[in-house]
Design a protein around this motif. Structure first.
Motif, mmCIF file in Angstrom:
data_model
loop_
_atom_site.group_PDB
_atom_site.id
_atom_site.type_symbol
_atom_site.label_atom_id
_atom_site.label_comp_id
_atom_site.label_asym_id
_atom_site.label_seq_id
_atom_site.Cartn_x
_atom_site.Cartn_y
_atom_site.Cartn_z
ATOM 1 N N ARG A 4 41.834 50.340 52.484
ATOM 2 C CA ARG A 4 41.059 50.630 51.276
ATOM 3 C C ARG A 4 41.998 51.014 50.135
ATOM 4 N N HIS A 5 42.991 51.842 50.424
ATOM 5 C CA HIS A 5 43.947 52.244 49.388
ATOM 6 C C HIS A 5 44.765 51.047 48.909
ATOM 7 N N SER A 6 45.179 50.204 49.837
ATOM 8 C CA SER A 6 45.935 49.006 49.461
ATOM 9 C C SER A 6 45.081 48.071 48.612
ATOM 10 N N LEU A 7 43.806 47.965 48.940
ATOM 11 C CA LEU A 7 42.902 47.132 48.155
ATOM 12 C C LEU A 7 42.739 47.681 46.738
ATOM 13 N N LEU A 8 42.628 48.995 46.602
ATOM 14 C CA LEU A 8 42.494 49.601 45.269
ATOM 15 C C LEU A 8 43.759 49.381 44.437
ATOM 16 N N ILE A 13 46.599 45.874 40.198
ATOM 17 C CA ILE A 13 47.602 44.846 39.915
ATOM 18 C C ILE A 13 46.920 43.575 39.415
ATOM 19 N N PHE A 14 45.758 43.246 39.981
ATOM 20 C CA PHE A 14 44.999 42.082 39.515
ATOM 21 C C PHE A 14 44.604 42.253 38.049
ATOM 22 N N PHE A 15 44.134 43.439 37.663
ATOM 23 C CA PHE A 15 43.774 43.666 36.260
ATOM 24 C C PHE A 15 44.998 43.573 35.355
ATOM 25 N N ALA A 16 46.161 44.013 35.848
ATOM 26 C CA ALA A 16 47.387 43.870 35.063
ATOM 27 C C ALA A 16 47.744 42.391 34.899
ATOM 28 N N LEU A 17 47.546 41.589 35.952
ATOM 29 C CA LEU A 17 47.780 40.144 35.838
ATOM 30 C C LEU A 17 46.843 39.513 34.814
ATOM 31 N N VAL A 18 45.590 39.937 34.811
ATOM 32 C CA VAL A 18 44.626 39.422 33.829
ATOM 33 C C VAL A 18 45.070 39.803 32.421
ATOM 34 N N VAL A 58 56.029 39.099 45.788
ATOM 35 C CA VAL A 58 54.808 38.290 45.863
ATOM 36 C C VAL A 58 54.074 38.293 44.519
ATOM 37 N N VAL A 59 53.963 39.450 43.905
ATOM 38 C CA VAL A 59 53.298 39.528 42.600
ATOM 39 C C VAL A 59 54.090 38.726 41.564
ATOM 40 N N GLY A 60 55.413 38.767 41.648
ATOM 41 C CA GLY A 60 56.247 37.968 40.752
ATOM 42 C C GLY A 60 56.023 36.474 40.949
ATOM 43 N N LEU A 61 55.879 36.049 42.205
ATOM 44 C CA LEU A 61 55.575 34.635 42.466
ATOM 45 C C LEU A 61 54.219 34.244 41.871
ATOM 46 N N LEU A 62 53.224 35.129 42.019
ATOM 47 C CA LEU A 62 51.916 34.862 41.413
ATOM 48 C C LEU A 62 52.036 34.753 39.891
ATOM 49 N N MET A 63 52.829 35.631 39.315
ATOM 50 C CA MET A 63 53.024 35.606 37.865
ATOM 51 C C MET A 63 53.750 34.327 37.439
ATOM 52 N N ASP A 64 54.748 33.909 38.235
ATOM 53 C CA ASP A 64 55.445 32.653 37.932
ATOM 54 C C ASP A 64 54.484 31.475 37.969
ATOM 55 N N LEU A 65 53.653 31.427 38.998
ATOM 56 C CA LEU A 65 52.703 30.322 39.123
ATOM 57 C C LEU A 65 51.667 30.347 38.006
#
Length: 159
Positions: A4-8, A13-18, A58-65
């Motif tokens: 649950r904590h990891s999901l939060l 991080i998802f909102f920061a990507l948005v 992993v987040v950096g790879l998502l940001m690159d993509l």
């Protein structure tokens, strides 16, 4: 409870990507703060056992993509910055908020200079002073990011 904590954390991080990918008027685009990196740095300071270099990679790879930059540029730069913050989290947490914002500006400067160097090596990009505007805006936004995410962490009791 741990998932649950990891999901939060992942939701923040998802909102920061948005926020990082949200279109802005062309005149404001050079001033866009590095939302994702600052959120990653916050979590690496607040709960370093939950966010590590692998997460930053992993987040950096998502940001690159998502942004269309060369694959691995954001991954490498995020990982280096998170390594430095996570390895010094006990010292950085003891700094006042304005001292932390100056330190965040130094990390953002490192991030942007590494990004420039990698993009220059890979694509032949030349340096322009407007590359450094996000350092100033990121330093000013650090107060808000820190306070909002701390309230979020305390409300949901993320440890």
């Amino acid at each position: 409870m741990n998932s649950r904590h990891s999901l939060l954390i992942a939701i923040s991080i998802f909102f920061a990507l948005v926020m990082a990918l949200m279109p802005l008027p062309i005149s404001f685009e050079p001033y866009r703060p590095d939302w994702v990196l600052m959120v990653l740095m916050y979590w690496s300071l607040a709960v370093p056992h939950r966010l590590n270099i692998g997460t930053a990679w992993v987040v950096g790879l998502l940001m690159d993509l998502a942004s269309g930059s060369p694959l691995g540029v954001n991954s490498l730069t995020y990982s280096v910055c998170i390594f430095i913050t996570a390895s010094n989290f006990q010292k950085i947490r003891n700094f006042s908020l304005w001292q932390q914002s100056i330190l965040i500006a130094l990390f953002l400067t490192l991030y942007h200079l590494m990004q420039f160097w990698l993009n220059h090596f890979l694509m032949g990009v030349y340096f322009s002073p407007h590359y450094m505007w996000p350092v100033l805006t990121g330093m000013l936004c650090w107060w808000w990011i820190f306070l909002i995410l701390r309230k979020y962490r305390r409300h949901f009791r993320i440890r």
